[in-house]
Scaffold this motif. Structure first.
Motif, short mmCIF file in Angstrom:
data_model
loop_
_atom_site.label_atom_id
_atom_site.label_comp_id
_atom_site.label_asym_id
_atom_site.label_seq_id
_atom_site.Cartn_x
_atom_site.Cartn_y
_atom_site.Cartn_z
N ASP A 73 68.39 -75.61 107.71
CA ASP A 73 67.74 -76.86 108.41
C ASP A 73 68.88 -77.35 109.37
O ASP A 73 70.10 -77.05 108.86
N THR A 74 68.58 -78.27 110.51
CA THR A 74 69.59 -78.74 111.32
C THR A 74 70.16 -80.09 110.11
O THR A 74 69.71 -80.75 109.43
N GLY A 75 71.44 -79.77 110.32
CA GLY A 75 72.30 -80.77 109.48
C GLY A 75 72.71 -80.36 108.06
O GLY A 75 73.29 -81.13 107.50
N GLU A 97 74.79 -71.74 115.83
CA GLU A 97 73.94 -71.96 117.09
C GLU A 97 73.23 -70.79 117.74
O GLU A 97 73.09 -71.22 118.90
N ILE A 154 69.29 -72.33 113.40
CA ILE A 154 68.07 -73.06 112.93
C ILE A 154 66.89 -71.80 112.64
O ILE A 154 66.35 -70.83 113.49
#
Length: 332
Positions: free
Chosen positions: A63-65, A155, A191
């Protein structure tokens, strides 16, 4: 809880001290269970393949973050750079020894951009000059000269931001060739749903990354999940720049903190940053719920337009709040 931190006792804090205390938040890294498991997976990918002919990679998707970038930076910090002096054509040349080469891709990156960024990290003064082929060839030389042992590319999804099969295939082919040519262990991070498409477009690349562990945010349903999240909160609590305990892991607040962040550490960090600043400017020696309420109001929830501020000093039901938010979305 005495942390040897100066008490404010309601007195106004100076800008310098406020800045110093807020800087503490930027340095907080909580090595929770999943963090430690994935750190060990990277270590094994790095050190246990020194005698392998065909190195296998590792891809961490989540997940992002959730903390992937923090994980990668932490691992890199355990392998600092050194300076090496070499003789090339009877000339003395200084090279950095870079055990771990970590790069974080920018949006809409192409193979040329990736090669350029990796060369920049390795100290090439002409990293911005050349064609994709020229930069890639130079990159391989720098990787050898700088004695790189492990490559981390974070990323990964930014390599396929342009959503066409041709672009995805080209990116996958370039990565596969790089993996084959340098024959080093490589760790990807990205992601999950986006980055995984690059592997589905190239079977050979996919086979070089047989282990793709997930790095999700925290959950808060089972007793075990609640305990893990509260342990995480306690670890953060211990490192906050206050002399007193804010009781973040108390069930009353932990449910609200989970709802506000949905278990994503980055969101929680943003909330605590604003709440800490508000509390310190009030001269307080702990975070109170009213500070969390004001801190929450300073956050932007573009993907959760129906989210409600849970820090209202009243009894809170997490399941009802989440169900209400989902129901409101579906009937919008």
């Amino acid at each position: 809880m005495d942390k040897n931190i100066k008490r404010l006792n309601g007195q106004r804090i100076t800008d310098e001290e406020l800045s110093d205390r807020l800087a503490v938040l930027d340095r907080i890294v909580v090595k929770h269970t999943r963090f430690n498991e994935l750190h060990e997976a990277i270590r094994e990918c790095h050190v246990l393949q020194s005698k392998s002919l065909n190195k296998k990679g590792l891809c961490i998707l989540g997940d992002t973050g959730a903390g992937k970038s923090t994980l990668f930076k932490t691992y890199e910090s355990f392998h600092p750079r050194e300076t090496r002096v070499k003789k090339i054509n009877n000339q003395t040349v200084t090279f950095p020894k870079v055990p771990v080469l970590r790069v974080e891709l920018d949006s809409n990156s192409k193979p040329l951009n990736v090669a350029s960024k990796m060369l920049e990290e390795l100290g090439d003064p002409f990293h911005y000059k050349g064609t994709e082929k020229q930069l890639t060839t130079r990159l391989k030389g720098f990787i050898e000269d700088c004695e790189v042992e492990l490559i981390i590319i974070d990323e990964l999804q930014h390599l396929i931001d342009t959503d066409t099969q041709r672009v995805i295939r080209k990116a996958a082919d370039w990565l596969k060739q790089l993996v084959n040519d340098v024959n080093l262990p490589i760790v990807f991070g990205g992601i999950k749903d986006d980055a995984s498409r690059i592997f589905s477009s190239n079977k050979q690349l996919d086979e070089r990354f047989p282990y793709k562990p997930s790095f999700p945010g925290f959950k808060y349903e089972t007793e075990k999940e609640k305990k893990e999240f509260c342990t995480f909160l306690n670890s953060i609590e211990f490192k906050l720049p206050f002399p007193d305990n804010s009781e973040l892991a108390d069930p009353y607040l932990s449910e609200k903190l989970y709802y506000a962040s949905l278990g994503i550490p980055r969101t929680l960090n943003h909330l605590l940053y604003h709440s800490t600043k508000i509390a310190l400017k009030d001269g307080m020696d702990r975070i109170e719920e009213r500070h969390l309420q004001e801190g929450f109001d300073q956050l932007s929830f573009e993907t959760r337009p129906r989210v409600k501020n849970p820090f209202h000093g009243k009894v809170f039901d997490l399941r009802v709040a989440i169900a209400s938010e989902k129901l409101t979305k579906s009937t919008k």
